[in-house]
Design a protein around this motif. Structure first.
Motif, short mmCIF file in Angstrom:
data_model
loop_
_atom_site.label_atom_id
_atom_site.label_comp_id
_atom_site.label_asym_id
_atom_site.label_seq_id
_atom_site.Cartn_x
_atom_site.Cartn_y
_atom_site.Cartn_z
N UNK A 125 0.82 -1.22 0.00
CA UNK A 125 0.00 0.00 0.00
C UNK A 125 0.85 1.26 0.00
N UNK A 126 1.97 1.24 0.71
CA UNK A 126 2.79 2.45 0.87
C UNK A 126 3.89 2.53 -0.19
N UNK A 127 4.50 1.40 -0.50
CA UNK A 127 5.64 1.42 -1.42
C UNK A 127 5.24 1.20 -2.88
N UNK A 128 4.09 0.56 -3.11
CA UNK A 128 3.63 0.33 -4.49
C UNK A 128 2.14 0.66 -4.60
N UNK A 129 1.77 1.89 -4.31
CA UNK A 129 0.34 2.24 -4.24
C UNK A 129 -0.41 2.06 -5.56
N UNK A 130 0.26 2.28 -6.68
CA UNK A 130 -0.42 2.17 -7.97
C UNK A 130 -0.78 0.72 -8.32
N UNK A 131 -0.07 -0.22 -7.74
CA UNK A 131 -0.32 -1.64 -8.02
C UNK A 131 -1.05 -2.34 -6.88
N UNK A 132 -1.48 -1.56 -5.87
CA UNK A 132 -2.04 -2.16 -4.65
C UNK A 132 -3.27 -3.02 -4.94
N UNK A 133 -4.24 -2.46 -5.66
CA UNK A 133 -5.49 -3.19 -5.91
C UNK A 133 -5.25 -4.46 -6.73
N UNK A 134 -4.24 -4.44 -7.57
CA UNK A 134 -3.93 -5.62 -8.39
C UNK A 134 -3.23 -6.69 -7.56
N UNK A 220 11.70 -0.98 5.83
CA UNK A 220 11.57 -0.53 4.45
C UNK A 220 10.43 0.46 4.31
N UNK A 221 9.31 0.20 5.01
CA UNK A 221 8.16 1.11 4.96
C UNK A 221 8.51 2.47 5.54
N UNK A 222 9.17 2.47 6.69
CA UNK A 222 9.51 3.73 7.35
C UNK A 222 10.51 4.54 6.53
N UNK A 223 11.43 3.84 5.86
CA UNK A 223 12.37 4.54 4.98
C UNK A 223 11.65 5.16 3.79
N UNK A 224 10.64 4.46 3.28
CA UNK A 224 9.85 4.99 2.17
C UNK A 224 9.01 6.17 2.61
N UNK A 225 8.46 6.08 3.83
CA UNK A 225 7.61 7.15 4.37
C UNK A 225 8.39 8.46 4.48
N UNK A 227 10.42 9.70 2.53
CA UNK A 227 10.52 10.37 1.23
C UNK A 227 9.16 10.80 0.69
N UNK A 228 8.09 10.49 1.44
CA UNK A 228 6.74 10.80 0.97
C UNK A 228 6.34 12.21 1.37
N UNK A 229 5.16 12.61 0.88
CA UNK A 229 4.61 13.91 1.27
C UNK A 229 4.25 13.89 2.75
N UNK A 230 4.14 15.05 3.35
CA UNK A 230 3.91 15.14 4.79
C UNK A 230 2.58 14.52 5.19
N UNK A 231 1.52 14.78 4.39
CA UNK A 231 0.19 14.25 4.71
C UNK A 231 0.17 12.73 4.57
N UNK A 232 0.69 12.23 3.45
CA UNK A 232 0.73 10.79 3.23
C UNK A 232 1.61 10.09 4.24
N UNK A 233 2.72 10.71 4.58
CA UNK A 233 3.64 10.12 5.55
C UNK A 233 3.00 10.02 6.92
N UNK A 234 2.23 11.05 7.30
CA UNK A 234 1.59 11.05 8.61
C UNK A 234 0.57 9.93 8.72
N UNK A 235 -0.25 9.76 7.67
CA UNK A 235 -1.26 8.69 7.68
C UNK A 235 -0.60 7.32 7.68
N UNK A 236 0.41 7.14 6.85
CA UNK A 236 1.10 5.85 6.79
C UNK A 236 1.80 5.54 8.10
N UNK A 237 2.40 6.55 8.70
CA UNK A 237 3.11 6.34 9.97
C UNK A 237 2.14 5.96 11.08
N UNK A 238 0.95 6.60 11.08
CA UNK A 238 -0.06 6.28 12.08
C UNK A 238 -0.50 4.83 11.97
#
Length: 312
Positions: A125-134, A220-225, A227-238
């Motif tokens: 969901x966090x590292x490959x969001x475009x392919x998540x549903x697949x 790996x997720x936290x390292x990716x977070x 580099x993400x936007x602040x809003x997306x990083x906050x939600x993912x971190x939560x």
């Protein structure tokens, strides 16, 4: 010991958690309330996930499965413990003891693998969001859950086939509130040193492998977070914080009981109570309190119930 002098043990005596009647009564009340909270909390998560269309996603599908597993993890030992608080003779049959060992390890190992699956879901969901549903399709999620149950079954059977054939000839007292492998092997009529090593390796293989995979995934997720936007990083971190909290409170007691035993009776009892009672109790609270979608689902369900009540 000569096998001719051995007698077959038909039951074991559980020493439990307390000795005085006042303490037993207090513990009965406390653990009965906790068990009812475990059932209500985990059933609530499962019902909300099934009924609320906004929770029909892979993450909540896996969360509902975790609640199902937690409910049964506690149910393997807690009802017996609660009823024993009111009994003077706390005995369990040999068959009942083997069943507790089988289901406790079956469900616990299954939960470990399921937590790895949940970490994989967050990774995708966090590292490959475009392919998540697949990647995380319903078919894939179902297959991963079945894999978790299969791994738990295979682990538990590997333990049970060894334990059930051991010679037991007394003593038959187990200094705990349920049957568990490290305690039962102390009662066998043979040198259990090599057996204990074998069991620790078997448990350690499952626990340590899953724990390492979880550490790698969340690192790996936290390292990716970062580099993400602040809003997306906050939600993912939560979301990841809730997952990591659950992982820690489940794995730490298991590691100190099975992989790196400290052999301190009161501590072993505390850790056993923690992972069999408090972990299933805390998991729904952690996910509900820290998850905005789940809190909103609770509000929607409450609003729907109130409207339905007024209309009737």
């Amino acid at each position: 010991m000569d096998k001719g002098n051995q007698s077959v043990v038909s039951e074991f005596v559980l020493l439990g958690l307390g000795h005085s009647w006042n303490m037993q009564t207090l513990l009965f009340t406390v653990f009965l309330m906790l068990y009812l909270m475990i059932l209500s909390g985990n059933i609530t998560v499962m019902v909300l996930t099934i009924l609320d269309p906004q929770l029909h996603s892979p993450m909540y599908f896996l969360l509902a499965n975790l609640s199902f597993v937690d409910m049964w993890l506690s149910s393997v030992t807690t009802p017996k413990m609660i009823t024993d608080f009111l009994r003077e003779n706390k005995t369990i049959s040999f068959g009942g003891c083997m069943c507790q060992i089988f289901f406790a390890h079956f469900i616990a190992a299954g939960e470990m693998v399921l937590l790895v699956v949940m970490a994989y879901d967050r990774y995708v969901a966090i590292c490959k969001p475009l392919h998540y549903s697949t990647i995380m399709s319903l078919h894939r999620c179902t297959g991963l859950v079945v894999t978790a149950w299969t791994a738990g079954f295979m682990h538990s059977m590997s333990q049970l086939v060894v334990i059930v054939k051991l010679p037991f000839c007394g003593p038959r007292q187990i200094d705990s509130f349920f049957c568990d492998i490290p305690l039962v092997t102390k009662l066998v009529c043979m040198d259990s040193y090599n057996l204990d090593i074998l069991i620790n390796v078997d448990c350690g293989l499952v626990a340590v492998t899953c724990f390492v995979l979880l550490l790698i995934s969340y690192t790996y997720i936290l390292l990716t977070v970062r580099l993400s936007s602040k809003t997306g990083a906050s939600k993912a971190l939560s979301t990841c914080t809730a997952h990591i909290t659950v992982v820690v409170i489940f794995f730490v007691p298991c590691i100190f009981i099975y992989v790196w035993p400290l052999n301190i009776t009161w501590l072993d009892k505390f850790l056993a109570v923690f992972y069999s009672v408090f972990t299933p109790l805390l998991n729904p609270a952690i996910y509900t309190l820290r998850n905005k979608e789940m809190r909103n689902a609770v509000k929607r369900f409450r609003s729907y119930y109130m409207d339905f009540k007024e209309n009737t």
